[in-house]
Design an enzyme around this catalytic site. Sequence first.
Site, PDB file in Angstrom:
ATOM      1  N   SER A 196      49.134  35.182  41.301  1.00  0.00           N
ATOM      2  CA  SER A 196      47.973  35.068  40.425  1.00  0.00           C
ATOM      3  C   SER A 196      47.071  36.270  40.637  1.00  0.00           C
ATOM      4  O   SER A 196      47.183  36.984  41.630  1.00  0.00           O
ATOM      5  CB  SER A 196      47.195  33.770  40.709  1.00  0.00           C
ATOM      6  N   GLY A 197      46.164  36.487  39.689  1.00  0.00           N
ATOM      7  CA  GLY A 197      45.237  37.610  39.767  1.00  0.00           C
ATOM      8  C   GLY A 197      44.263  37.540  38.622  1.00  0.00           C
ATOM      9  O   GLY A 197      44.166  36.516  37.926  1.00  0.00           O
ATOM     10  N   GLY A 198      43.539  38.663  38.408  1.00  0.00           N
ATOM     11  CA  GLY A 198      42.562  38.683  37.343  1.00  0.00           C
ATOM     12  C   GLY A 198      43.185  38.545  35.968  1.00  0.00           C
ATOM     13  O   GLY A 198      42.548  38.114  35.019  1.00  0.00           O
ATOM     14  N   GLY A 237      45.741  36.511  35.196  1.00  0.00           N
ATOM     15  CA  GLY A 237      46.220  35.164  34.935  1.00  0.00           C
ATOM     16  C   GLY A 237      47.133  34.678  36.047  1.00  0.00           C
ATOM     17  O   GLY A 237      46.979  35.052  37.208  1.00  0.00           O
ATOM     18  N   VAL A 291      51.265  33.777  37.380  1.00  0.00           N
ATOM     19  CA  VAL A 291      52.691  34.052  37.188  1.00  0.00           C
ATOM     20  C   VAL A 291      53.501  32.870  37.722  1.00  0.00           C
ATOM     21  O   VAL A 291      53.271  32.398  38.840  1.00  0.00           O
ATOM     22  CB  VAL A 291      53.127  35.340  37.915  1.00  0.00           C
ATOM     23  N   ASP A 349      46.914  51.363  36.871  1.00  0.00           N
ATOM     24  CA  ASP A 349      46.720  50.377  37.942  1.00  0.00           C
ATOM     25  C   ASP A 349      47.900  50.407  38.918  1.00  0.00           C
ATOM     26  O   ASP A 349      48.432  49.364  39.305  1.00  0.00           O
ATOM     27  CB  ASP A 349      46.546  48.978  37.344  1.00  0.00           C
TER      28      ASP A 349
END
Length: 349
Positions: free
Chosen positions: A79-81, A83, A85, A197
């Site tokens: 997960s992250g900014g 959304g 997975v 990124d």
Amino acid sequence: MRKSLVIAFFVTICFIAFVISKIVISILLYKRWKRKHVIYEGYTGGKMVIFRSSILKSLTTEMVLKKTQKLNNKDIIGSGGYGVVYELKLNDSAAFAVKRMNRGTAERDKGFERELQAMADIKHRNVVTLHGYYTAPHYNLLIYELMPNGSLDSFLHGRSANKKVLDWKTRHGIALGAARGISYLHHDCIPHIIHRDIKSSNILLDQNMEARVSDFGLATLMEPNKTHVSTIVAGTFGYLAPEYFDTGRATVKGDVYSFGVVLLELLTGKKPSDEAFMEEGTKLVTWVKAVVQEKKEELVLDSSLGSCCPMHEVNKVFNIAMMCLEPDPLDRPTMAEIVNLLEKTETGS
């Protein structure tokens, strides 16, 4: 008068032929696109598009859609900014990573569109493969190949007790694979793709520990005749090139700088945001540069690599990292040049 009628008739025929040819070409292009995609209109008001491939040829699109709609918290693998997975298992031999991106803001929708636009036609062994996508009123899904060994970040900085230690040969292979993937984006894709990124958590590892560049939510397309793209500053602290903050211009040399930071992670085992750096008011790049200038690289080398590490190769990679981290972007090498340098290091030349 008759001559005028002949000319008018001739012009009309040419115009009609032109229109018909355009219609025929459009139909042929659509049929070609349709052969490569399978579209399924879901009962929830969404639409799924699957790119035809050998992996998915035995699976129906409806089956894929039904499986994605049954994903739950037990299937989360990251997960992250951006959304969440999920791991999607279709059968014993087919498993995928499904990135869910909730809708609701313009930036979230743009992130999905950027990633889809960047990944649509990419096929490279060091870039993750996009197999399809799903759009719905409240969320979007991107369906990627699953990388069984997770991310480079988890290997270098994971806190698991049974964490596998990466030896030098594996680290060098990961660096070279990631460099080849980024080089492909910069030089072989038209328009060129600036990732924006590059970081260890966006370098995934397949079953053979080969690197795959991933997460194109910030990716920017750049025409070959351009040198930069003006954007809102975005990315991950510790990886961003210093000139990016001053100019707001995304360039391929910004990706080169970020890759240099990843090289330092592979060499030192330290995160750019390591707490020790914060306490000392410095950062990974500054810390390593000071040591390299004194030619004492062994003092910052990851202790887990052991004493049998080939220091002549290690020093060469330290030097490549320093080239990537030059303050002036014009002094940094291109990713194609970095690939060449790493290949020479690999052969021990």
